[in-house]
Design a protein around this motif. Structure first.
Motif, PDB file in Angstrom:
ATOM      1  N   THR A 146      -1.812  -8.730   3.221  1.00  0.00           N
ATOM      2  CA  THR A 146      -2.824  -7.727   3.564  1.00  0.00           C
ATOM      3  C   THR A 146      -2.179  -6.538   4.269  1.00  0.00           C
ATOM      4  O   THR A 146      -2.496  -5.367   3.979  1.00  0.00           O
ATOM      5  CB  THR A 146      -3.887  -8.355   4.498  1.00  0.00           C
ATOM      6  OG1 THR A 146      -4.558  -9.383   3.780  1.00  0.00           O
ATOM      7  CG2 THR A 146      -4.904  -7.330   4.950  1.00  0.00           C
ATOM      8  N   ALA A 147      -1.271  -6.828   5.190  1.00  0.00           N
ATOM      9  CA  ALA A 147      -0.618  -5.758   5.947  1.00  0.00           C
ATOM     10  C   ALA A 147       0.283  -4.912   5.044  1.00  0.00           C
ATOM     11  O   ALA A 147       0.298  -3.677   5.156  1.00  0.00           O
ATOM     12  CB  ALA A 147       0.187  -6.358   7.099  1.00  0.00           C
ATOM     13  N   LEU A 148       1.016  -5.573   4.156  1.00  0.00           N
ATOM     14  CA  LEU A 148       1.889  -4.810   3.247  1.00  0.00           C
ATOM     15  C   LEU A 148       1.061  -3.938   2.303  1.00  0.00           C
ATOM     16  O   LEU A 148       1.439  -2.797   2.006  1.00  0.00           O
ATOM     17  CB  LEU A 148       2.773  -5.753   2.432  1.00  0.00           C
ATOM     18  CG  LEU A 148       4.045  -6.277   3.109  1.00  0.00           C
ATOM     19  CD1 LEU A 148       4.856  -7.074   2.104  1.00  0.00           C
ATOM     20  CD2 LEU A 148       4.889  -5.160   3.709  1.00  0.00           C
ATOM     21  N   ALA A 149      -0.082  -4.458   1.849  1.00  0.00           N
ATOM     22  CA  ALA A 149      -0.955  -3.672   0.967  1.00  0.00           C
ATOM     23  C   ALA A 149      -1.509  -2.457   1.721  1.00  0.00           C
ATOM     24  O   ALA A 149      -1.604  -1.357   1.161  1.00  0.00           O
ATOM     25  CB  ALA A 149      -2.101  -4.549   0.452  1.00  0.00           C
ATOM     26  N   ALA A 150      -1.872  -2.655   2.978  1.00  0.00           N
ATOM     27  CA  ALA A 150      -2.362  -1.530   3.797  1.00  0.00           C
ATOM     28  C   ALA A 150      -1.264  -0.495   3.999  1.00  0.00           C
ATOM     29  O   ALA A 150      -1.521   0.717   3.974  1.00  0.00           O
ATOM     30  CB  ALA A 150      -2.861  -2.055   5.148  1.00  0.00           C
ATOM     31  N   LEU A 151      -0.042  -0.980   4.179  1.00  0.00           N
ATOM     32  CA  LEU A 151       1.099  -0.066   4.352  1.00  0.00           C
ATOM     33  C   LEU A 151       1.343   0.731   3.069  1.00  0.00           C
ATOM     34  O   LEU A 151       1.565   1.954   3.122  1.00  0.00           O
ATOM     35  CB  LEU A 151       2.347  -0.885   4.731  1.00  0.00           C
ATOM     36  CG  LEU A 151       3.632  -0.108   4.980  1.00  0.00           C
ATOM     37  CD1 LEU A 151       3.460   0.932   6.080  1.00  0.00           C
ATOM     38  CD2 LEU A 151       4.768  -1.078   5.340  1.00  0.00           C
ATOM     39  N   ASP A 152       1.263   0.060   1.934  1.00  0.00           N
ATOM     40  CA  ASP A 152       1.433   0.755   0.645  1.00  0.00           C
ATOM     41  C   ASP A 152       0.346   1.814   0.462  1.00  0.00           C
ATOM     42  O   ASP A 152       0.611   2.929   0.011  1.00  0.00           O
ATOM     43  CB  ASP A 152       1.365  -0.253  -0.516  1.00  0.00           C
ATOM     44  CG  ASP A 152       2.643  -1.066  -0.625  1.00  0.00           C
ATOM     45  OD1 ASP A 152       3.680  -0.632  -0.085  1.00  0.00           O
ATOM     46  OD2 ASP A 152       2.595  -2.147  -1.250  1.00  0.00           O
ATOM     47  N   ALA A 153      -0.897   1.445   0.779  1.00  0.00           N
ATOM     48  CA  ALA A 153      -2.009   2.386   0.617  1.00  0.00           C
ATOM     49  C   ALA A 153      -1.840   3.591   1.538  1.00  0.00           C
ATOM     50  O   ALA A 153      -2.108   4.737   1.134  1.00  0.00           O
ATOM     51  CB  ALA A 153      -3.337   1.674   0.925  1.00  0.00           C
ATOM     52  N   ALA A 154      -1.377   3.352   2.750  1.00  0.00           N
ATOM     53  CA  ALA A 154      -1.159   4.450   3.695  1.00  0.00           C
ATOM     54  C   ALA A 154      -0.047   5.366   3.201  1.00  0.00           C
ATOM     55  O   ALA A 154      -0.158   6.596   3.286  1.00  0.00           O
ATOM     56  CB  ALA A 154      -0.810   3.894   5.073  1.00  0.00           C
ATOM     57  N   ALA A 155       1.006   4.767   2.669  1.00  0.00           N
ATOM     58  CA  ALA A 155       2.144   5.561   2.184  1.00  0.00           C
ATOM     59  C   ALA A 155       1.746   6.379   0.964  1.00  0.00           C
ATOM     60  O   ALA A 155       2.174   7.534   0.811  1.00  0.00           O
ATOM     61  CB  ALA A 155       3.313   4.644   1.848  1.00  0.00           C
TER      62      ALA A 155
END
Lengths: 102, 191
Positions: free
Chosen positions: A90-99
């Motif tokens: 979940t955190a990595l997906a949020a990081l990808d979306a933010a990037a």
């Protein structure tokens, strides 16, 4: 950078697919925190969501439901790893979306 | 511990190892070592923990040990909080700084990037998710993507270990035993 991807894949694959005392289907259910019933479902859900609330009675209940200590060892490991993996993903997906939106 | 096999189910060779540890450290064997040495063929957590805690990263070892303690505290795992507070204090040579973070993150005297990262790890651990907005704020505070991924690796390892410590009911040792463990972890790592 610390690269945990390979070690993480090996860890997850081994607890779910490697040799064990608990059935692979039950290990998968504990990992997913879904599809279990009774005291085992309650124990696994506590491991995933509020492990600090686990009591001796939770373990005794799962044993009374017919699980050996080695089976419980495996199922608790699967439950803990499953929840940690979902949080990580979940955190990595949020990081990808933010990037992507930068 | 709540499963007798974790106290008494080890192989004869591992029991000899435990006796040597007791003699060398003059402390009882910590429950986390009993867990790590029980069926390591099944629970292969040491390699991933070592990579997250001692692998290449721009976060210092002291920072990563503090993250481990903070994730443990967010899981309400007193055992792991005390264990990794001891390692972080020894690594940073600043026990007050570690205590301040665990007491009140927002007022603790630490760098803004570390504070923002710990805030995200705390939310992820307590609420089981974070949003793109959380990550955007973290990136905007000057934390790089690599640093976030490294922090998430620490978080992953200790979101497993803290749950296991709570579930299996690790016995709380003396402060001296935690200090002995901290000394070992700084010298040898997690392998």
């Amino acid at each position: 950078m610390a690269d945990i991807k390979r070690a993480r894949m090996a860890l997850v694959q081994w607890i779910l697919e490697g040799p064990g005392h608990a059935l692979a289907t039950e290990r998968g259910a504990a990992f997913a925190n879904a599809g279990l019933a009774g005291p085992l479902a309650s124990l696994v859900d506590k491991v995933a969501k509020c492990s600090y609330k686990i009591t001796d009675e939770d373990i005794a209940g799962a044993k009374a439901a017919g699980r050996s200590e080695d089976q419980l060892f495996e199922l608790i490991v699967c439950a803990a790893t499953g929840q940690a993996a979902r949080q990580y993903d979940t955190a990595l997906a949020a990081l990808d979306a933010a990037a992507d939106q930068e | 511990m709540r499963l007798a096999i974790l106290d008494h189910g080890h192989s004869a060779g591992t029991k000899v190892l435990f006796a040597l540890i007791r003699i060398a450290s003059r402390q009882p064997v910590l429950d986390v070592i009993k867990l790590a040495k029980y069926r390591p063929d099944f629970l292969r957590l040491q390699e991933i923990t070592h990579e997250a805690m001692r692998g290449p990263s721009t976060w210092s070892i002291a920072d990563r040990e503090l993250m481990a303690a903070f994730v443990a505290k967010s899981n309400q795992c007193e055992w792991c909080t005390r264990a990794h507070s001891a390692v972080a204090a020894r690594a940073s040579q600043d026990r007050d700084r570690i205590a301040a973070v665990l007491s009140d993150l927002e007022s603790a005297p630490i760098e803004d990037a570390l504070r923002a990262t710990l805030r995200m790890l705390g939310r992820l651990t307590r609420e089981h998710s974070v949003t793109p907005d959380d990550m955007r704020a973290l990136l905007a505070s000057g934390v790089s993507r690599e640093q976030i991924e490294d922090a998430l690796a620490v978080c992953f390892a200790f979101n497993i270990t803290a749950r296991l410590a709570n579930a299996f009911g690790f016995a709380m040792p003396t402060a001296a035993a935690f200090e002995s463990g901290a000394k070992y972890l700084l010298a040898r790592g997690y392998r």
